[in-house]
Design an enzyme around this catalytic site. Sequence first.
Site, PDB file in Angstrom:
ATOM      1  N   HIS A 203      47.560  52.886  38.785  1.00 25.84           N
ATOM      2  CA  HIS A 203      46.138  52.565  38.636  1.00 25.84           C
ATOM      3  C   HIS A 203      45.265  53.093  39.766  1.00 25.84           C
ATOM      4  CE1 HIS A 203      47.146  49.429  41.558  1.00 25.84           C
ATOM      5  NE2 HIS A 203      45.858  49.384  41.838  1.00 25.84           N
TER       6      HIS A 203
HETATM    7  C1  UD1 Z   1      40.807  47.533  42.090  1.00 24.63           C
HETATM    8  C2  UD1 Z   1      40.806  47.811  43.596  1.00 24.63           C
HETATM    9  C3  UD1 Z   1      42.161  48.381  44.004  1.00 24.63           C
HETATM   10  C4  UD1 Z   1      43.271  47.445  43.584  1.00 24.63           C
HETATM   11  C5  UD1 Z   1      43.159  47.117  42.101  1.00 24.63           C
HETATM   12  C6  UD1 Z   1      44.149  46.062  41.720  1.00 24.63           C
HETATM   13  C7  UD1 Z   1      38.721  48.542  44.661  1.00 24.63           C
HETATM   14  C8  UD1 Z   1      37.967  49.695  45.180  1.00 24.63           C
HETATM   15  N1  UD1 Z   1      39.802  48.831  43.937  1.00 24.63           N
HETATM   16  O1  UD1 Z   1      41.034  48.754  41.426  1.00 24.63           O
HETATM   17  O2  UD1 Z   1      42.215  48.517  45.416  1.00 24.63           O
HETATM   18  O3  UD1 Z   1      44.504  48.070  43.845  1.00 24.63           O
HETATM   19  O4  UD1 Z   1      41.839  46.603  41.808  1.00 24.63           O
HETATM   20  O5  UD1 Z   1      44.493  46.130  40.365  1.00 24.63           O
HETATM   21  O6  UD1 Z   1      38.353  47.415  44.886  1.00 24.63           O
HETATM   22  N2  UD1 Z   1      38.689  47.104  34.109  1.00 24.63           N
HETATM   23  C9  UD1 Z   1      38.728  46.431  32.922  1.00 24.63           C
HETATM   24  N3  UD1 Z   1      39.014  45.089  32.971  1.00 24.63           N
HETATM   25  C10 UD1 Z   1      39.246  44.426  34.129  1.00 24.63           C
HETATM   26  C11 UD1 Z   1      39.197  45.156  35.329  1.00 24.63           C
HETATM   27  C12 UD1 Z   1      38.922  46.505  35.315  1.00 24.63           C
HETATM   28  O7  UD1 Z   1      38.507  46.968  31.843  1.00 24.63           O
HETATM   29  O8  UD1 Z   1      39.516  43.209  34.102  1.00 24.63           O
HETATM   30  C13 UD1 Z   1      38.392  48.570  34.065  1.00 24.63           C
HETATM   31  C14 UD1 Z   1      36.923  48.810  34.160  1.00 24.63           C
HETATM   32  O9  UD1 Z   1      36.573  49.700  33.178  1.00 24.63           O
HETATM   33  C15 UD1 Z   1      36.717  49.481  35.495  1.00 24.63           C
HETATM   34  C16 UD1 Z   1      38.080  50.064  35.814  1.00 24.63           C
HETATM   35  O10 UD1 Z   1      39.016  49.237  35.142  1.00 24.63           O
HETATM   36  O11 UD1 Z   1      35.759  50.468  35.432  1.00 24.63           O
HETATM   37  C17 UD1 Z   1      38.365  50.015  37.290  1.00 24.63           C
HETATM   38  O12 UD1 Z   1      38.198  48.704  37.811  1.00 24.63           O
HETATM   39  P1  UD1 Z   1      37.867  48.462  39.362  1.00 24.63           P
HETATM   40  O13 UD1 Z   1      37.855  47.012  39.637  1.00 24.63           O
HETATM   41  O14 UD1 Z   1      36.692  49.256  39.769  1.00 24.63           O
HETATM   42  O15 UD1 Z   1      39.089  49.156  40.086  1.00 24.63           O
HETATM   43  P2  UD1 Z   1      40.652  48.959  39.906  1.00 24.63           P
HETATM   44  O16 UD1 Z   1      41.265  50.226  39.508  1.00 24.63           O
HETATM   45  O17 UD1 Z   1      40.934  47.751  39.090  1.00 24.63           O
HETATM   46  N1  UDP Z   2      51.210  42.713  38.491  1.00 22.45           N
HETATM   47  C1  UDP Z   2      51.186  41.837  37.417  1.00 22.45           C
HETATM   48  N2  UDP Z   2      51.162  42.365  36.172  1.00 22.45           N
HETATM   49  C2  UDP Z   2      51.169  43.699  35.915  1.00 22.45           C
HETATM   50  C3  UDP Z   2      51.198  44.584  37.028  1.00 22.45           C
HETATM   51  C4  UDP Z   2      51.203  44.064  38.304  1.00 22.45           C
HETATM   52  O1  UDP Z   2      51.215  40.621  37.607  1.00 22.45           O
HETATM   53  O2  UDP Z   2      51.156  44.101  34.752  1.00 22.45           O
HETATM   54  C5  UDP Z   2      51.194  42.148  39.854  1.00 22.45           C
HETATM   55  C6  UDP Z   2      52.339  42.567  40.745  1.00 22.45           C
HETATM   56  O3  UDP Z   2      53.395  41.653  40.632  1.00 22.45           O
HETATM   57  C7  UDP Z   2      51.723  42.568  42.145  1.00 22.45           C
HETATM   58  C8  UDP Z   2      50.245  42.789  41.898  1.00 22.45           C
HETATM   59  O4  UDP Z   2      50.041  42.652  40.494  1.00 22.45           O
HETATM   60  O5  UDP Z   2      51.865  41.300  42.779  1.00 22.45           O
HETATM   61  C9  UDP Z   2      49.832  44.162  42.331  1.00 22.45           C
HETATM   62  O6  UDP Z   2      48.559  44.425  41.881  1.00 22.45           O
HETATM   63  P1  UDP Z   2      48.010  45.879  41.612  1.00 22.45           P
HETATM   64  O7  UDP Z   2      49.143  46.814  41.471  1.00 22.45           O
HETATM   65  O8  UDP Z   2      47.046  45.770  40.498  1.00 22.45           O
HETATM   66  O9  UDP Z   2      47.143  46.158  42.923  1.00 22.45           O
HETATM   67  P2  UDP Z   2      47.498  46.646  44.403  1.00 22.45           P
HETATM   68  O10 UDP Z   2      48.597  45.815  44.932  1.00 22.45           O
HETATM   69  O11 UDP Z   2      47.829  48.102  44.323  1.00 22.45           O
HETATM   70  O12 UDP Z   2      46.207  46.460  45.132  1.00 22.45           O
END
Ligand code: UD1
Ligand code: UDP
Length: 437
Positions: A203
């Site tokens: 992601h």
């Molecule tokens: C965010 C964090 C990243 C973290 C990740 C955990 C920042 C800059 N990024 O990235 O560090 O590793 O969360 O998973 O804060 N979206 C949905 N539904 C949701 C959430 C997101 O559809 O519930 C989609 C939206 O279209 C959005 C895209 O995902 O545009 C990205 O979401 P965003 O929160 O900006 O970044 P993440 O990739 O989730």
């Molecule tokens: N995780 C989860 N369901 C999923 C994928 C990840 O519960 O389908 C959990 C995982 O166990 C870990 C956390 O999400 O504790 C990591 O989050 P993510 O990879 O979204 O973000 P990051 O750690 O890179 O910020």
Amino acid sequence: MKIGIVLGTRPEIIKMSSVIDEINKHDDECIIIHTGQHFDDEMSKQFFIDLKLPLPKYNIGIGSNTAIKQISIIISELEKILIDEEIDIVLVQGDTNAVLAGALAANKLKIPVGHVEAGLRSFDKDMPEENNRIIADNCSSLYFVPTKENAINLQNEGINHNLIHVTGNTIVDACKRNLKIAMEKSTVKDIIKYEKYIALTLHRAENVDNPERLKNIVRSLIKIDYNIVFPLHPHTKKSLKANGLYEKILTAPHIQITKPLGYLDFLYLLSKSSLVLTDSGGIQEESITLNIPCVTLRYNTERPETISAGGNILAGTEEKEIKYNIESILNNKEIYEKMANAKNPYGDGNSSNKIYSIIKDTFDNNALKIKSSDTILDFEGYSMLNVEENITVKEFEKNNNNQIIEQIFYKGSPEFIDNNTNLKNKTIIIKKFKQKT
Ligand code: UD1
Ligand code: UDP
């Protein structure tokens, strides 16, 4: 004491869950403020259910937007909430936009900030997370760092070592508390198609928002000669669709896409996998906790301890390197066992207890409040000293008023500064002030 917790995404809920439990065991009040950055039930609400957490008192509902809009709106909404609630300390965790906004808002209101998982550095300024964590660390008053290496990063940036506490990572608390429950309760086994599989998550913006890298990764996945289970992050689903790659993965017989999994289901999936392929930060930590070899689809990591411990390999995003690493691990029992048995560098699962005790002691000693100094201190500069006598850090700083040790070197390598560290035969860098009398 009133503790405000600002969080916004899936990993923050997971990694703050044990801290929230710990606060709620005591007489203190815990106000959870969700920024709403993650908003789908399967990215947010499910974790409150799985981890049996109280629902947030506030949800700013920021949703998807540009980082600038997200951060600026969260900051201005937090201003009202933090003032109305008369919060004593704000806790943030990790490196998301919620962390940056939470730390900045509290800092501007002169509310102390405790940064959980402080001090991580990838040294890659292209990552939004790297900038977020550096700014959050600059705004903080208490630093809860997972490892001594993280503490050294902060010492290098001039953070006073007295504010840095090595607590381990709360992910270990979450894993240990929930693994048995996951094994008993998770129903994900009913949907996993394969007996043996690689667990995959993807992601990170630097991978999924870069069409070239995303194409390379997908090409590698299609060619991997092993089954893959892939809980798909909404960000990645969007990017795969936008780049015409979604159908390619969906129709590959050895790849099973699932929706994002709840925590119990993901713990089950991960702990039963042969190997994890990921660009996640938290999963690099969880895999070494659960003895699963990890191949990281990145070019750097802010979790270098997992690599030096031998549980994680950086493979980048090129097909050849990814394939080579997976095959070397899965086809060689010796390498596999070595990776699986790598020592977990993130502690014993009692991080939240340590974090709570440090906050409580600091509060009870009236040392939490940000106060202006009424002593005139003239900054004299830095100096380097080879210490020959038997003296601890604490004694040195007591004997040398207004001098703070910034870094200790022993045989050329920096050391974590503990108050009880003996300085004999070590080289120290000192920050010096002169007090006007
Ligand atoms: C965010 C964090 C990243 C973290 C990740 C955990 C920042 C800059 N990024 O990235 O560090 O590793 O969360 O998973 O804060 N979206 C949905 N539904 C949701 C959430 C997101 O559809 O519930 C989609 C939206 O279209 C959005 C895209 O995902 O545009 C990205 O979401 P965003 O929160 O900006 O970044 P993440 O990739 O989730
Ligand atoms: N995780 C989860 N369901 C999923 C994928 C990840 O519960 O389908 C959990 C995982 O166990 C870990 C956390 O999400 O504790 C990591 O989050 P993510 O990879 O979204 O973000 P990051 O750690 O890179 O910020």
